[in-house]
Design a protein around this motif. Structure first.
Motif: not given
Ligand SMILES: C[S@@+](CC[C@H](N)C(=O)[O-])C[C@H]1O[C@@H](n2cnc3c(N)ncnc32)[C@H](O)[C@@H]1O
Length: 259
Positions: A83-97, A197-201, A226-234
């Motif tokens: 919420q504090e780090e990843v989403f703000p970066k993605l929101i700034n960069k992409k029109k649609k996440i 994908w910008d974020l995969i869980l 996508d480049k700079d996209g995030y993988l979020f694991l357990g």
């Protein structure tokens, strides 16, 4: 015919359309044997016969095998980082996440994402959340959006009051949040992963797979980012050598696609 465990496993894989040899064998065996005990099934021949002829047994077999434990904001420290780090970066960069919650179970995970994006005032037109699982039964539960107290025990009471209404001992999710998730069946072992994908869980499912399959799936997940996209694991699912998959470790369970 007297089937041994491995013959049974290979034949059953065809019947349930899940390659059981991709899963850690000790666990598969333990779970199948306990189900057989419960149904008073004496040997693998009988178990295979039941799988082929008894729909209810097949359903029980599948749900006994897929462990669906999940909860909202599971591992809060990681969701805070999201919420504090990843989403703000993605929101700034992409029109649609573009977000994919793979092996989403009862929906607690993708709904957590939709709640967080709402809290960040991101408009529904600016994100897309696809949520998938192999188990159709759990996807039906997910679509209902009705939960027990256990599912929301890590959720701040303000968020619970804002997004759930309580009826008897159940918590009913706000339909506005429910509508934001697109659920569909998907088998990580054989279906396509898409791209961009910008974020995969993909959380708390690797633990069931063999090392080789985990390796293969990690590479496919990375390729789908996508480049700079995030993988979020357990929480317990570390990558020992992330660069092998073109990933860089960013924080705890977050890896970032490097090219
Ligand atoms: C323990 S739950 C994890 C739920 C959620 N990701 C979380 O961390 O709270 C594991 C999920 O993996 C799913 N699963 C198992 N094998 C799968 C496969 N081959 N493809 C997709 N999902 C699978 C199960 O059905 C189950 O819902």
């Amino acid at each position: 015919m007297t089937l041994d465990f491995y013959q049974f496993r290979d034949k059953a894989s065809k019947d349930i359309d899940i390659d059981l040899s991709s899963y850690k064998m000790k666990r598969v065996k333990r779970r199948i044997n306990s189900l057989m005990d419960r149904h008073n099934i004496k040997d693998y021949d009988h178990c295979l016969e039941m799988l082929k002829t008894d729909r209810e047994f097949k359903k029980a077999f599948l749900s006994h095998f897929t462990i669906n434990t999940s909860e909202f904001f599971r591992n809060p420290k990681n969701f805070k980082y999201l919420q504090e780090e990843v989403f703000p970066k993605l929101i700034n960069k992409k029109k649609k996440i573009k977000i994919w919650s793979a092996a989403c179970s009862d929906g607690s995970e993708p709904y957590t994402l939709a709640i967080m994006l709402n809290e960040l005032n991101v408009k529904p037109r600016n994100f897309e959340i696809q949520a998938t699982d192999i188990d159709n039964e759990i996807l039906r539960t997910a679509k209902k959006g009705i939960y027990n107290e256990n599912s929301i025990k890590k959720v701040d009471s303000k968020i619970v009051n804002k997004y759930f209404s309580k009826k008897d001992d159940k918590y009913i999710l706000d339909p506005k949040i429910k509508r934001r998730i697109n659920f569909k069946q998907h088998n990580l072992l054989k279906d396509s992963y898409g791209s961009g994908w910008d974020l995969i869980l993909c959380r708390n499912v690797f633990i069931y797979f063999t090392k080789e399959i985990k390796d293969e799936i990690t590479q496919k997940l990375s390729n789908a980012l996508d480049k700079d996209g995030y993988l979020f694991l357990g929480n317990t699912e570390y990558l020992l050598n992330p660069s092998k998959y073109d990933l860089d470790k960013e924080f705890a369970s977050f890896y970032k696609r490097s090219k």
